[in-house]
Design a protein around this motif. Structure first.
Motif, PDB file in Angstrom:
ATOM      1  N   SER A  62      12.991  12.821   6.256  1.00 34.25           N
ATOM      2  CA  SER A  62      12.168  11.637   5.976  1.00 34.25           C
ATOM      3  C   SER A  62      11.460  11.774   4.630  1.00 34.25           C
ATOM      4  O   SER A  62      11.415  10.835   3.835  1.00 34.25           O
ATOM      5  CB  SER A  62      11.140  11.442   7.094  1.00 34.25           C
ATOM      6  OG  SER A  62      10.319  10.332   6.821  1.00 34.25           O
ATOM      7  N   ASP A  66      11.990   9.430   1.226  1.00 28.76           N
ATOM      8  CA  ASP A  66      10.907   8.799   0.463  1.00 28.76           C
ATOM      9  C   ASP A  66      11.033   9.111  -1.024  1.00 28.76           C
ATOM     10  O   ASP A  66      10.831   8.247  -1.889  1.00 28.76           O
ATOM     11  CB  ASP A  66       9.545   9.287   0.985  1.00 28.76           C
ATOM     12  CG  ASP A  66       9.200   8.688   2.342  1.00 28.76           C
ATOM     13  OD1 ASP A  66       9.748   7.618   2.657  1.00 28.76           O
ATOM     14  OD2 ASP A  66       8.408   9.296   3.080  1.00 28.76           O
ATOM     15  N   LYS A  86      16.046   5.045   6.280  1.00 24.85           N
ATOM     16  CA  LYS A  86      14.714   5.547   6.641  1.00 24.85           C
ATOM     17  C   LYS A  86      14.237   4.899   7.937  1.00 24.85           C
ATOM     18  O   LYS A  86      13.661   5.566   8.803  1.00 24.85           O
ATOM     19  CB  LYS A  86      13.743   5.224   5.504  1.00 24.85           C
ATOM     20  CG  LYS A  86      12.272   5.592   5.781  1.00 24.85           C
ATOM     21  CD  LYS A  86      12.076   7.082   5.875  1.00 24.85           C
ATOM     22  CE  LYS A  86      10.622   7.429   6.220  1.00 24.85           C
ATOM     23  NZ  LYS A  86       9.669   7.009   5.200  1.00 24.85           N
TER      24      LYS A  86
END
Length: 316
Positions: A62, A66, A86
């Motif tokens: 994750s 980002d 995501k």
């Protein structure tokens, strides 16, 4: 009398032996049960450890997603696929925590797929970086050439009449360069999105829409940052072509003509925007006032004498 005492002694011994045997059996059963409990505790501990490791890997992925989204956004690329990835990852994380029956094998496969997607995106990001480096280099060269030619022109204008031929040659070269600079300074739309707006004002994004749900069409895009482009009002013309290639237009609702390639060209709609050179978003909302036939539609954008971009959508 002696026989009675002997019998009593035998009974006592038999009772002791039986008690010892029962105690041994009970002890053995107790030991086995304790062993099963200990094994179950170890098993549960291993499962919890594997769940924690899996959750940690998902958190790491994750964080990497980002970072990729931020990097692609900075490079002017499209992040829709990364954002969808995501969103799916966050859903998998919730399922891992709250689902009663979790397949660690299934999550190992998911993690492998996420890591593969990250590797593929790294390749795309590298291509974006290389493309941006090339554009930056070309812009720097053009700016340098323009500066040099402007300096040469000033110098030549201060010389005697014998340099008129040279001045003419420089002016010709400068005109060619100005054309190149103008082209390099043209608006560059990116990250197109098309939405259908129904009669209740509800928007739906996508590439294909049902005709009965299309009342208006919204075309949105971002204007890429460009150091060569002046911060000033820019007029953007939109031509909407139906499946036969015919321009959709209605002079009563704002359509008209503009000069392109030395010819009068019909446009569907136009808009004047103040170019701020900060990746601003521009929206075209067009109300045709008639039904859309099934087929593929093309949106073509023009500004300052250049065709600057296009996108498509379909109606079924």
């Amino acid at each position: 009398m002696e026989n009675s005492e002997s019998n009593n002694s035998s009974v006592v011994k038999a009772g002791l032996i039986l008690a010892i045997a029962v105690a041994a059996v009970l002890g053995f059963l107790y030991f086995k049960e304790r062993q099963k409990v200990a094994e179950k505790v170890v098993e549960v501990g291993e499962v919890n450890r594997d769940l924690m490791l899996t959750n940690t890997k998902l958190d790491s992925i994750s964080t990497q997603l980002d970072a990729r989204i931020a990097e692609v956004t900075a490079l002017g690329g499209q992040v829709e696929e990364l954002e969808a990835l995501k969103s799916q990852l966050e859903k998998d994380k919730r399922n891992l925590i709250y689902s009663k029956n979790v397949s660690l094998k299934e999550y190992q496969d998911k993690i492998a797929n996420y890591e593969l997607a990250l590797t593929e995106k790294d390749g795309e990001i590298q291509q974006l970086k290389e493309a941006n480096m090339i554009l930056t280099s070309e812009n720097e060269v053009l700016l340098t050439e323009k500066t040099q030619l402007q300096e040469e022109k000033v110098t030549l204008e201060n010389t005697t009449a014998t340099l008129k031929d040279s001045v003419f040659a420089i002016n010709t070269k400068n005109a060619e360069l100005s054309e190149k600079v103008s082209l390099a300074a043209a608006l560059r739309p990116m990250n197109y999105s098309v939405s259908a707006i129904n009669s209740r004002g509800k928007e739906k994004d996508g590439e294909e829409f049902k005709a009965r749900k299309v009342d208006k069409i919204k075309v949105a895009f971002k204007l890429a940052e460009n150091p060569l482009t002046k911060k000033e009002n820019k007029t953007v013309y939109m031509r909407l072509l139906d499946p036969t290639g015919t321009v959709i237009s209605d002079m009563a609702t704002g359509s008209g003509t503009f000069k392109f390639g030395g010819k009068e060209t019909v446009y569907t709609a136009k808009q004047t925007v103040m170019f701020s050179n900060d990746g601003q978003t521009v929206d075209f909302i067009y109300d045709r006032g008639a039904d859309y036939e099934s087929g593929k539609y093309t949106v073509v954008l023009f500004s300052e004498g250049y065709r600057i971009g296009q996108t498509t959508f379909s109606v079924k």
